[in-house]
Motif scaffolding. Structure first.
Motif, PDB file in Angstrom:
ATOM      1  N   LYS A 136      -7.272  64.887 -62.786  1.00 35.83           N
ATOM      2  CA  LYS A 136      -7.868  63.667 -63.315  1.00 35.83           C
ATOM      3  C   LYS A 136      -7.821  62.506 -62.324  1.00 35.83           C
ATOM      4  O   LYS A 136      -8.702  61.640 -62.332  1.00 35.83           O
ATOM      5  N   LYS A 137      -6.815  62.476 -61.488  1.00 34.00           N
ATOM      6  CA  LYS A 137      -6.701  61.394 -60.520  1.00 34.00           C
ATOM      7  C   LYS A 137      -7.596  61.633 -59.308  1.00 34.00           C
ATOM      8  O   LYS A 137      -8.264  60.713 -58.828  1.00 34.00           O
ATOM      9  N   SER A 138      -7.632  62.854 -58.811  1.00 33.13           N
ATOM     10  CA  SER A 138      -8.358  63.118 -57.568  1.00 33.13           C
ATOM     11  C   SER A 138      -9.874  63.063 -57.735  1.00 33.13           C
ATOM     12  O   SER A 138     -10.602  62.931 -56.751  1.00 33.13           O
ATOM     13  N   ILE A 139     -10.382  63.144 -58.979  1.00 31.96           N
ATOM     14  CA  ILE A 139     -11.836  63.093 -59.179  1.00 31.96           C
ATOM     15  C   ILE A 139     -12.371  61.659 -59.197  1.00 31.96           C
ATOM     16  O   ILE A 139     -13.583  61.451 -59.141  1.00 31.96           O
ATOM     17  N   ILE A 140     -11.493  60.662 -59.241  1.00 25.90           N
ATOM     18  CA  ILE A 140     -11.937  59.269 -59.395  1.00 25.90           C
ATOM     19  C   ILE A 140     -12.893  58.821 -58.288  1.00 25.90           C
ATOM     20  O   ILE A 140     -13.933  58.227 -58.580  1.00 25.90           O
ATOM     21  N   PRO A 141     -12.600  59.072 -57.001  1.00 29.89           N
ATOM     22  CA  PRO A 141     -13.478  58.513 -55.964  1.00 29.89           C
ATOM     23  C   PRO A 141     -14.650  59.398 -55.556  1.00 29.89           C
ATOM     24  O   PRO A 141     -15.401  59.036 -54.646  1.00 29.89           O
ATOM     25  N   ILE A 142     -14.854  60.538 -56.199  1.00 29.55           N
ATOM     26  CA  ILE A 142     -15.857  61.505 -55.733  1.00 29.55           C
ATOM     27  C   ILE A 142     -17.272  60.927 -55.820  1.00 29.55           C
ATOM     28  O   ILE A 142     -17.674  60.347 -56.832  1.00 29.55           O
ATOM     29  N   LEU A 143     -18.031  61.103 -54.747  1.00 29.82           N
ATOM     30  CA  LEU A 143     -19.411  60.633 -54.673  1.00 29.82           C
ATOM     31  C   LEU A 143     -20.371  61.723 -55.146  1.00 29.82           C
ATOM     32  O   LEU A 143     -20.070  62.919 -55.046  1.00 29.82           O
ATOM     33  N   SER A 144     -21.539  61.313 -55.616  1.00 25.96           N
ATOM     34  CA  SER A 144     -22.544  62.271 -56.085  1.00 25.96           C
ATOM     35  C   SER A 144     -22.869  63.347 -55.056  1.00 25.96           C
ATOM     36  O   SER A 144     -22.885  64.537 -55.390  1.00 25.96           O
ATOM     37  N   PRO A 145     -23.150  62.983 -53.785  1.00 24.29           N
ATOM     38  CA  PRO A 145     -23.552  64.012 -52.824  1.00 24.29           C
ATOM     39  C   PRO A 145     -22.436  64.958 -52.398  1.00 24.29           C
ATOM     40  O   PRO A 145     -22.682  65.878 -51.610  1.00 24.29           O
ATOM     41  N   GLU A 146     -21.232  64.736 -52.902  1.00 21.25           N
ATOM     42  CA  GLU A 146     -20.130  65.661 -52.644  1.00 21.25           C
ATOM     43  C   GLU A 146     -20.042  66.749 -53.706  1.00 21.25           C
ATOM     44  O   GLU A 146     -19.256  67.691 -53.570  1.00 21.25           O
ATOM     45  N   ILE A 147     -20.836  66.637 -54.765  1.00 19.24           N
ATOM     46  CA  ILE A 147     -20.711  67.526 -55.920  1.00 19.24           C
ATOM     47  C   ILE A 147     -21.689  68.690 -55.838  1.00 19.24           C
ATOM     48  O   ILE A 147     -22.898  68.498 -55.724  1.00 19.24           O
ATOM     49  N   THR A 148     -21.161  69.896 -55.916  1.00 18.64           N
ATOM     50  CA  THR A 148     -21.963  71.107 -56.064  1.00 18.64           C
ATOM     51  C   THR A 148     -21.416  71.870 -57.266  1.00 18.64           C
ATOM     52  O   THR A 148     -20.266  71.681 -57.660  1.00 18.64           O
ATOM     53  N   PHE A 149     -22.234  72.732 -57.855  1.00 19.24           N
ATOM     54  CA  PHE A 149     -21.739  73.450 -59.024  1.00 19.24           C
ATOM     55  C   PHE A 149     -22.488  74.766 -59.243  1.00 19.24           C
ATOM     56  O   PHE A 149     -23.612  74.953 -58.758  1.00 19.24           O
ATOM     57  N   ASN A 150     -21.818  75.644 -59.951  1.00 16.00           N
ATOM     58  CA  ASN A 150     -22.416  76.892 -60.418  1.00 16.00           C
ATOM     59  C   ASN A 150     -23.208  76.559 -61.683  1.00 16.00           C
ATOM     60  O   ASN A 150     -22.637  76.158 -62.696  1.00 16.00           O
ATOM     61  N   ARG A 151     -24.514  76.713 -61.620  1.00 10.74           N
ATOM     62  CA  ARG A 151     -25.365  76.270 -62.723  1.00 10.74           C
ATOM     63  C   ARG A 151     -25.051  77.008 -64.021  1.00 10.74           C
ATOM     64  O   ARG A 151     -25.028  76.406 -65.097  1.00 10.74           O
ATOM     65  N   LYS A 152     -24.784  78.290 -63.940  1.00  8.68           N
ATOM     66  CA  LYS A 152     -24.485  79.070 -65.138  1.00  8.68           C
ATOM     67  C   LYS A 152     -23.225  78.548 -65.820  1.00  8.68           C
ATOM     68  O   LYS A 152     -23.174  78.433 -67.055  1.00  8.68           O
ATOM     69  N   SER A 153     -22.217  78.223 -65.042  1.00  5.77           N
ATOM     70  CA  SER A 153     -20.969  77.700 -65.610  1.00  5.77           C
ATOM     71  C   SER A 153     -21.211  76.394 -66.349  1.00  5.77           C
ATOM     72  O   SER A 153     -20.667  76.157 -67.432  1.00  5.77           O
ATOM     73  N   ILE A 154     -22.039  75.532 -65.761  1.00  6.44           N
ATOM     74  CA  ILE A 154     -22.328  74.237 -66.374  1.00  6.44           C
ATOM     75  C   ILE A 154     -23.103  74.418 -67.675  1.00  6.44           C
ATOM     76  O   ILE A 154     -22.819  73.763 -68.683  1.00  6.44           O
ATOM     77  N   LEU A 155     -24.071  75.330 -67.668  1.00  8.82           N
ATOM     78  CA  LEU A 155     -24.877  75.556 -68.865  1.00  8.82           C
ATOM     79  C   LEU A 155     -24.045  76.161 -69.986  1.00  8.82           C
ATOM     80  O   LEU A 155     -24.166  75.761 -71.148  1.00  8.82           O
ATOM     81  N   ILE A 156     -23.210  77.139 -69.664  1.00  9.51           N
ATOM     82  CA  ILE A 156     -22.369  77.782 -70.678  1.00  9.51           C
ATOM     83  C   ILE A 156     -21.420  76.765 -71.313  1.00  9.51           C
ATOM     84  O   ILE A 156     -21.181  76.775 -72.527  1.00  9.51           O
ATOM     85  N   ALA A 157     -20.901  75.861 -70.488  1.00  8.29           N
ATOM     86  CA  ALA A 157     -19.974  74.843 -70.991  1.00  8.29           C
ATOM     87  C   ALA A 157     -20.696  73.726 -71.740  1.00  8.29           C
ATOM     88  O   ALA A 157     -20.054  72.897 -72.387  1.00  8.29           O
ATOM     89  N   GLY A 158     -22.022  73.697 -71.659  1.00  2.94           N
ATOM     90  CA  GLY A 158     -22.781  72.625 -72.302  1.00  2.94           C
ATOM     91  C   GLY A 158     -22.522  71.268 -71.663  1.00  2.94           C
ATOM     92  O   GLY A 158     -22.592  70.226 -72.331  1.00  2.94           O
ATOM     93  N   LEU A 159     -22.254  71.285 -70.359  1.00  3.52           N
ATOM     94  CA  LEU A 159     -21.873  70.058 -69.668  1.00  3.52           C
ATOM     95  C   LEU A 159     -23.108  69.293 -69.195  1.00  3.52           C
ATOM     96  O   LEU A 159     -24.014  69.865 -68.586  1.00  3.52           O
ATOM     97  N   LYS A 160     -23.125  68.006 -69.472  1.00  2.00           N
ATOM     98  CA  LYS A 160     -24.205  67.122 -69.044  1.00  2.00           C
ATOM     99  C   LYS A 160     -23.614  65.794 -68.582  1.00  2.00           C
ATOM    100  O   LYS A 160     -22.462  65.474 -68.870  1.00  2.00           O
ATOM    101  N   PHE A 161     -24.422  65.032 -67.856  1.00  2.00           N
ATOM    102  CA  PHE A 161     -24.029  63.667 -67.532  1.00  2.00           C
ATOM    103  C   PHE A 161     -24.187  62.812 -68.779  1.00  2.00           C
ATOM    104  O   PHE A 161     -25.167  62.946 -69.516  1.00  2.00           O
TER     105      PHE A 161
END
Length: 281
Positions: A136-161
């Motif tokens: 929870k602490k280390s994610i605070i400063p993360i920038l958008s262009p640093e983020i990559t993800f497995n699309r299937k994992s995100i969809l299964i989790a129902g994760l959205k902005f």
């Protein structure tokens, strides 16, 4: 161990009011015809229509504004197994796609973040020098262009902005933190890879820490964390502003204190709108 290839990565770019693809040449530092990456662009505009003659560069034109809305639209229409979020003011390094693919072949993670350089080729932050799991602490400063993800994992989790956060939304900051914090709450694995994949201007929209826009969003984050501890974060933040000379008078300090409180209250009550109207940005 996975066996992803370079063609398994799709770059999701948020932009506004574009009428041609020339901005990609600056991002990729090469002629448009030479860009081989799979790209999905969300162009938010009510005035311009963006089109692409290339099969590997797709475009979605949307009249609905808000960075998080753009991200969600791109995530819903992406077709590749792996995705990488980018803004239109980034510069993609030559070996970036190779680095991302290699990382996902090495680490079986749902989300991987990387390093950013300034345009002067300095590290954007003081990054760790080895792979680590995010918390929870280390994610605070993360920038958008640093983020990559497995699309299937995100969809299964129902994760959205969360469309309440981010530029163009009610709380105009902290959309990345909310997204990654939600991923942690859903028990997704998030790791940091100490490889630089992108360059970005040395300042971001989050750096204006004394603006009402940022303070209002920080208040919302405090309310989102815990209603009981929101007041603690409120006092901590305004003391930070005072200690570092961002405010010069008690009157101004009180104003910032109340803006933070409005952010927390509005998040917790579900109020939608711009009650403070961000008067001093």
């Amino acid at each position: 161990m996975s066996n992803y290839k370079n063609t398994d990565l799709e770059i999701l770019i948020a932009t506004m009011n574009r009428s041609d693809l020339s901005f990609l040449e600056m991002m990729f530092q090469q002629p448009l015809a030479a860009i081989q990456a799979s790209i999905l662009i969300v162009n938010q505009s009510t005035k311009t229509v963006l089109q692409s003659p290339y099969e590997h560069i797709r475009v979605l034109n949307s009249p609905y504004f808000g960075l998080s809305k753009s991200r969600n639209l791109a995530m819903n229409h992406a077709v590749k197994p792996l995705c990488w979020l980018l803004d239109d003011d980034c510069v993609v390094l030559n070996n970036s796609i190779d680095e991302v693919i290699s990382a996902y072949n090495l680490y079986d993670y749902d989300v991987l973040t990387f390093k950013t350089q300034t345009l002067e080729e300095n590290d954007f932050y003081n990054y760790e020098d080895q792979f680590k799991n995010h918390n929870k602490k280390s994610i605070i400063p993360i920038l958008s262009p640093e983020i990559t993800f497995n699309r299937k994992s995100i969809l299964i989790a129902g994760l959205k902005f969360d469309t309440r956060f981010g530029l163009g939304a009610q709380f105009q900051d902290s959309e990345n933190y909310v997204f990654l914090d939600s991923a942690l709450k859903k028990k997704l694995q998030i790791g940091f890879v100490p490889q630089t994949i992108v360059q970005h201007p040395a300042t971001t929209s989050s750096d204006d820490v004394a603006s009402n826009r940022v303070i209002y969003a920080r208040g919302a984050i405090a309310g989102r964390r815990n209603i009981i501890t929101a007041a603690f974060y409120q006092f901590k933040y305004v003391f930070f502003l005072w200690r570092n000379g961002h405010v010069k008078s008690f009157v101004e300090l009180w104003e910032k204190f109340m803006v933070f409180q409005h952010g927390a209250n509005d998040y917790l009550s579900g109020f939608e709108g711009h009650r403070i109207n961000h008067p001093k940005q």
